[in-house]
Design a protein around this motif. Structure first.
Motif, PDB file in Angstrom:
ATOM      1  N   VAL A   1      -6.367 -10.211   1.702  1.00 18.92           N
ATOM      2  CA  VAL A   1      -6.085  -9.087   0.790  1.00 18.92           C
ATOM      3  C   VAL A   1      -7.094  -9.084  -0.359  1.00 18.92           C
ATOM      4  CG1 VAL A   1      -4.408  -8.124  -0.839  1.00 18.92           C
ATOM      5  CG2 VAL A   1      -3.649  -8.911   1.408  1.00 18.92           C
ATOM      6  N   VAL A  13      -9.851  -6.073  -0.762  1.00 20.58           N
ATOM      7  CA  VAL A  13      -9.809  -5.223  -1.959  1.00 20.58           C
ATOM      8  C   VAL A  13     -11.160  -5.299  -2.683  1.00 20.58           C
ATOM      9  CG1 VAL A  13      -8.777  -4.958  -4.255  1.00 20.58           C
ATOM     10  CG2 VAL A  13      -7.305  -5.279  -2.266  1.00 20.58           C
ATOM     11  N   LEU A  53      -5.930  -2.607  -0.003  1.00 20.18           N
ATOM     12  CA  LEU A  53      -4.659  -3.324   0.197  1.00 20.18           C
ATOM     13  C   LEU A  53      -4.209  -3.201   1.649  1.00 20.18           C
ATOM     14  CD1 LEU A  53      -2.719  -2.400  -3.074  1.00 20.18           C
ATOM     15  CD2 LEU A  53      -3.357  -4.693  -2.328  1.00 20.18           C
ATOM     16  N   ILE A  94      -3.914  -6.297   4.364  1.00 20.48           N
ATOM     17  CA  ILE A  94      -2.661  -6.660   5.063  1.00 20.48           C
ATOM     18  C   ILE A  94      -2.890  -6.629   6.576  1.00 20.48           C
ATOM     19  CG2 ILE A  94      -0.250  -5.978   5.450  1.00 20.48           C
ATOM     20  CD1 ILE A  94      -0.298  -4.873   2.531  1.00 20.48           C
TER      21      ILE A  94
END
Lengths: 326, 255
Positions: A143, A147, A187, A191
């Motif tokens: 993550v 990002v 995000l 994931i």
């Protein structure tokens, strides 16, 4: 990034920078001398491509998304092999699926490939994940790296657009818009990447260990690469801001030096005056300003050529069909 | 039709192109690069000059005997992104350039249209390049123009196994749908398992491919291909000179 938003000097600088990075990646892989890596990279690229085509639903929004795959490829192949594989995926996406554009390809490779595999992976993913296969570590590393990688890409897109000077969007406004969108995308990407990595860690943990230590460049090598990349980016950015200035380009500057003005003026003679009179009499829209007349004129020229070409093409097709029937 | 099914069709049809390529692929690559450089260097406010650059895709389609209308419609795929970015121009550039029937047309609308036209033309040039010759010929053209062998090998590998893996993903998705009792959409968790399973199958396939290639003497790069290769002709040189001169004239000479 699209061709429509780039100026030629910025696009060429991106192509040059991407070519250098691809060259370095090729050199690192060659040095590794592992022939099994070539088919693995090809098939892994195809895997990322196939995974991109299967969307997952985003909870609470009613929409769906798909992965880009930079951090995933770097985690499975190492940064340089991952970069080269993602660059190939982007080239195929550009050429076959018409994503982006040929001139924007260089920057797309840097924005999506280099930012995730060469910056976010060694500087964020590796220190967090280390050599562990614990799900929480893999999830946190994925993550954070996704990002960061996507945000860096968004910043790069804003800078490239600003340097090109095609859109009138103010720099900070565009940056805010892009950062907000890419935070959400990052995000989701993080994931999704962690979901795949956790599954692989459970089923085949040996695959998380990179194919070769040489391709997985060490800390020193990565640091060196980051410094070189930063210097190259600064040089390119500095050079481009000069090129993207409102001053005339090389040819216009030369004409300006020779004639005292940027445009060449027509010498006043009887033929030129006669031609101007004819133009005024025969012009379809003499009252409109020249820019609008120019646009309409250009559209008419293209439409006329298209019409003539369509007639020729359809006749040619008819002749071919007749020949085939005969 | 899902994205996956569309992708399978696109990849299958892209390997050979439509066979209408009237010149050497290297000539087409150089012409396309020159066209894009000249077209993208036109100032956004110079819309008339930009529109004249549409003559290249129109004429190229006519020479190859394909419909420009279809190409135009296909190139509209680029519109959502360029419209999203370009639509802000009318709000920031409000200087009136001309008036049509009492309606003021601002510089922002001109530059917005210019962004859309640039996007469409660059996409059409790309589609002409790849659509006519096919991806395999394109890769060989790139290789003979001097791009590194490892990159062309990687691209050929990727393209070759793309179709295979897309079919694998399609089979897995159909199997899941058949067992899903009408449930649509993958959750993130099940998507992770789906992609992970696909990845493990992929690695297995890559290992088999590697062993088969080693058994056939593979040394890290694809052997050169000599059969039916189109050679550079005088007509290619002429086409390159004529096209590049025309683009330079369109870019720098005022009509």
């Amino acid at each position: 990034m699209s061709d429509a938003l780039l100026s030629t000097p910025v696009a060429l600088a991106g192509a040059g920078l991407a070519a250098v990075l691809i060259g370095v990646a090729g050199h690192k892989i060659k040095k590794n001398d592992d022939s099994s890596l070539v088919p693995l990279m090809g098939v892994m690229g195809a895997f990322v491509f196939a995974a991109q085509m299967v969307n997952f639903s985003i909870p609470g929004t009613g929409s769906s998304g798909h992965i880009v795959g930079g951090v995933l490829l770097a985690a499975l192949l190492g940064p340089w092999a991952g970069f080269l594989t993602l660059a190939s995926v982007l080239i195929i996406q550009c050429l076959i699926f018409s994503d982006g554009g040929l001139m924007a390809l260089g920057w797309n490779i840097i924005n999506m490939g280099a930012m995730t595999t060469l910056i976010a992976y060694p500087l964020i993913y590796k220190p967090i994940a280390r050599a562990s296969t614990k799900p929480w570590r893999l999830a946190a590393a994925s993550v954070a790296a996704c990002v960061a990688g996507l945000e860096l890409g968004a910043v790069m897109v804003t800078v490239e657009t600003w340097l090109s000077g095609i859109t009138a969007l103010p720099f900070l406004g565009f940056l805010g818009l892009m950062s907000a969108i890419h935070l959400a995308i990052g995000l989701g990407e993080g994931i999704a990447t962690s979901a795949v990595l956790v599954f692989v860690a459970k089923s085949r943990p040996d695959l998380l260990v990179p194919a070769s230590a040489a391709v997985h460049s060490g800390k020193k090598g990565v640091k060196k690469a980051v410094i070189w990349f930063a210097v190259a980016a600064l040089v390119v950015a500095g050079g481009l801001s000069f090129l993207a200035s409102s001053d005339p380009d090389g040819l216009e500057w030369s004409i300006g030096r020779l004639t005292g003005g940027v445009e060449l003026e027509t010498a006043g003679n009887a033929i030129a005056e006669g031609a101007e009179n004819i133009r005024q009499t025969t012009a379809l829209m003499p009252d409109y300003e020249s820019s609008f007349s120019g646009v309409v004129g250009a559209v008419m020229v293209v439409a006329l050529v298209w019409a003539v070409c369509s007639v020729i093409t359809s006749r040619r097709k008819k002749v071919t069909v007749k020949d085939e029937q005969a | 039709m899902s994205r996956l099914e569309k992708a399978v069709i696109a990849v299958k049809s892209s390997s050979t192109g439509d066979g209408c390529g009237s010149c050497d692929v290297r000539c087409r690559i150089l012409v396309t690069v020159c066209y894009l450089c000249m077209m993208l260097s036109v100032a956004p406010a110079d819309l008339a000059r930009l529109i004249l650059f549409a003559l290249y895709p129109v004429l190229a389609c006519a020479i190859d005997g394909v419909s420009y209308g279809r190409l135009f419609l296909r190139s509209c795929i680029v519109l959502p992104f360029v419209v999203l970015i370009g639509i802000f121009n009318p709000f920031y550039e409000r200087t009136t350039i001309f008036t049509i029937a009492g309606v003021d047309i601002s510089l922002g609308w001109i530059t917005f249209t210019s962004i859309v036209v640039r996007g469409l033309l660059s996409m059409q040039a790309l589609m002409i390049l790849v659509g006519r010759h096919g991806f395999t010929a394109f890769c060989r053209g790139l290789r003979s123009l001097g791009i590194p062998r490892f990159l062309s090998t990687q691209l050929e590998f990727l393209h070759r196994y793309l179709g295979v893996l897309l079919m694998e993903a399609l089979t897995m998705r159909r199997a899941r749908e058949a067992r899903g009792y009408g449930g649509n959409g993958l959750t993130l968790k099940s998507w992770g398992e789906f992609a992970g399973q696909l990845f493990i199958r992929t690695v297995g396939r890559a290992e088999r491919i590697n062993r088969a290639m080693l058994a056939r003497g593979f040394n890290g790069s694809m052997p050169s291909w000599r059969g039916n290769e189109q050679s550079w002709r005088l007509s290619d040189t002429l086409m390159l000179i004529i096209c590049c001169s025309a683009f330079v004239l369109l870019r720098f000479v005022n009509p």
